[in-house]
Each structure stands twice: as structure tokens, then as C-alpha cells.
Design a protein around this motif. Structure first.
Motif, PDB file in Angstrom:
ATOM      1  N   ALA A  95       1.156  -1.233  -0.401  1.00  0.00           N
ATOM      2  CA  ALA A  95       0.037  -0.040   0.365  1.00  0.00           C
ATOM      3  C   ALA A  95       1.009   1.451  -0.231  1.00  0.00           C
ATOM      4  CB  ALA A  95      -0.765   0.022   1.352  1.00  0.00           C
ATOM      5  N   PHE A  96       0.529   2.229  -0.770  1.00  0.00           N
ATOM      6  CA  PHE A  96       1.478   2.913  -0.874  1.00  0.00           C
ATOM      7  C   PHE A  96       2.707   3.972  -1.544  1.00  0.00           C
ATOM      8  CE2 PHE A  96      -1.917   3.221   3.041  1.00  0.00           C
ATOM      9  CZ  PHE A  96      -2.321   4.753   2.629  1.00  0.00           C
ATOM     10  N   GLY A 130      -4.182   3.517  -0.432  1.00  0.00           N
ATOM     11  CA  GLY A 130      -3.070   2.964  -0.875  1.00  0.00           C
ATOM     12  C   GLY A 130      -2.849   2.775  -1.931  1.00  0.00           C
ATOM     13  N   TRP A 131      -3.653   2.344  -2.363  1.00  0.00           N
ATOM     14  CA  TRP A 131      -3.866   1.214  -4.037  1.00  0.00           C
ATOM     15  C   TRP A 131      -5.026   2.169  -4.610  1.00  0.00           C
ATOM     16  CZ3 TRP A 131      -4.061  -2.092   0.344  1.00  0.00           C
ATOM     17  CH2 TRP A 131      -3.250  -3.080   0.180  1.00  0.00           C
ATOM     18  N   PRO A 132      -4.951   2.614  -5.558  1.00  0.00           N
ATOM     19  CA  PRO A 132      -6.017   2.985  -6.548  1.00  0.00           C
ATOM     20  C   PRO A 132      -7.032   2.356  -6.627  1.00  0.00           C
ATOM     21  CG  PRO A 132      -4.018   2.072  -8.132  1.00  0.00           C
ATOM     22  CD  PRO A 132      -3.725   1.260  -6.935  1.00  0.00           C
ATOM     23  N   SER A 133      -8.283   3.016  -6.518  1.00  0.00           N
ATOM     24  CA  SER A 133      -9.934   2.642  -6.144  1.00  0.00           C
ATOM     25  C   SER A 133     -10.554   3.306  -7.066  1.00  0.00           C
ATOM     26  CB  SER A 133      -9.955   3.160  -5.014  1.00  0.00           C
ATOM     27  OG  SER A 133      -9.402   2.250  -4.002  1.00  0.00           O
ATOM     28  N   PHE A 134     -11.790   2.658  -7.256  1.00  0.00           N
ATOM     29  CA  PHE A 134     -12.790   2.249  -8.285  1.00  0.00           C
ATOM     30  C   PHE A 134     -13.807   2.748  -8.130  1.00  0.00           C
ATOM     31  CE2 PHE A 134      -8.639   2.054 -10.935  1.00  0.00           C
ATOM     32  CZ  PHE A 134      -8.169   3.431 -10.942  1.00  0.00           C
ATOM     33  N   TRP A 135     -14.917   3.256  -8.168  1.00  0.00           N
ATOM     34  CA  TRP A 135     -16.227   2.408  -8.019  1.00  0.00           C
ATOM     35  C   TRP A 135     -16.929   2.269  -9.557  1.00  0.00           C
ATOM     36  CZ3 TRP A 135     -19.668   5.440 -11.197  1.00  0.00           C
ATOM     37  CH2 TRP A 135     -19.130   6.948 -11.347  1.00  0.00           C
TER      38      TRP A 135
END
Ligand SMILES: [Zn+2]
Length: 194
Positions: A95-96, A130-135
Motif C-alpha cells: 500500500a502507498f 493506498g491502492w488505486p480505487s474505482f467505483w
């Protein structure tokens, strides 16, 4: 009496510089090889329908293509070691540490292995993980999900539809409008600026 020529200096310096020159050469070859894969590239597996997008995230139409099937050796040649470990061996980056968790630029996130359009900046949100997140994915057609029972957890794995790259996991705790959180490794993505 003749002084010995200081000739050893020149070859010695050249010798010292040699690893640098070799390193630069390897780096330039490496960079040349790491060009973006083409989403329309021909595969050899099952036929699938995908949605094509331009780098602004606009839909361009449907692609009818064959899935890409390659050996570990082939993938290893095309990917950086961390990309191979995550995308081809279902690893998870720390993460991060990834290149995109904090990226706020407008554009499209493509599969690092095959170039398929996977996610857009429009659906990206700050999850604090800390991770790319998408809905949501760019198109439901471009990803597939699978039950993942590893690490004593029941999770939903998210994969690229075209090449079966491991992307990350799907959790039902995302923001509106979908309430879903696609928790994706930067290593599996290649960002194209709009
Ligand atoms: Zn892919």
C-alpha cells in the motif's frame, strides 16, 4: 631514464566507465521494449467482446478479439519484475507504494499486459487504502471477476478480460453510485493521460 608512460590511466578509466555505458545501453533497450501493448492485438484464446476507449475515456466501439494466452517466459520478457509478480502471479503491491494510488490526472488506465481499457479517472476515488480505487470499471465487458479463497479470506478477484491479468479485488464498501470498490494494483495498470 625514461618514465613509464601513464598509459594505464586511460584504459583504467575506460574500464571504470564500461559498466555505466553497458547499464545505459541496457536501460535504453529496456525502455524501447516497454512500449504500450495494443488492445486490438491478436490473441490465440477464446473469443471475447471488449469495449474500446480513447485516452480521454470516450467509448469508441466494440472489439471482437481473441483472449491473449502467453507463457510465463513470454510475459516475463514484456513486463518489469514487479508487474510480472502482480499481474501474472496474483501478487499485491505494498500500500502507498504504487505509481497511481495518488494520481489525480484525467485519463485512462489500461492493462499493463495487453493495453485493454480497464478504468477511468472519472470513476477513481480516494479510498485511503493506498491502492488505486474505482467505483466502476471503464466497461463491465472489459473485466471479469472470480471467487478467490486465498489467504483465508473470501474475496472477489478482478481480472482483465482480454489477457486474464490479475488486477486486484472487488469489495462492496465503495461510494455511490455503485457502492463498489475496485481495489487495484498500480503494477497491473498503465496510465494514459487524456
Ligand atoms: Zn490485459
Amino acid at each position: 631514464m625514461l618514465q613509464p608512460l601513464p598509459s594505464h590511466r586511460v584504459p583504467r578509466r575506460a574500464f571504470l566507465l564500461m559498466p555505466l555505458a553497458a547499464g545505459a545501453l541496457v536501460a535504453s533497450l529496456y525502455r524501447r521494449e516497454r512500449k504500450m501493448p495494443d488492445a486490438a492485438a491478436k490473441g490465440t484464446g477464446t473469443e471475447v467482446d471488449l469495449v474500446a476507449f480513447d485516452d480521454k475515456g470516450e467509448r469508441e466501439g466494440t472489439l471482437h478479439v481473441q483472449q491473449i494466452v502467453k507463457s510465463d517466459e513470454e510475459w516475463r520478457k514484456e513486463l518489469a519484475p514487479d508487474e510480472f509478480a502482480v499481474a501474472r502471479k496474483a501478487g499485491t503491491e505494498r500500500a502507498f507504494t504504487g505509481r497511481y494510488w495518488d494520481n489525480h490526472e484525467a485519463g485512462l488506465y489500461r492493462c499493463v499486459c495487453c493495453g485493454t481499457a480497464l478504468f477511468r479517472s472519472d470513476e477513481k476515488f480516494d479510498s485511503g487504502t493506498g491502492w488505486p480505487s474505482f467505483w466502476a470499471p471503464a466497461a463491465e465487458e472489459n473485466v471479469r471477476t472470480e471467487k478467490d479463497d486465498s489467504l483465508f479470506m473470501e474475496r472477489i478477484e478482478v481480472l482483465c478480460k482480454k489477457c486474464n491479468a490479475h488486477l486486484g479485488h472487488l469489495f462492496p464498501d465503495g461510494p455511490r453510485p455503485t457502492g463498489m470498490r475496485y481495489c487495484i494494483n498500480s503494477c497491473s495498470l498503465r496510465f494514459a493521460k487524456a
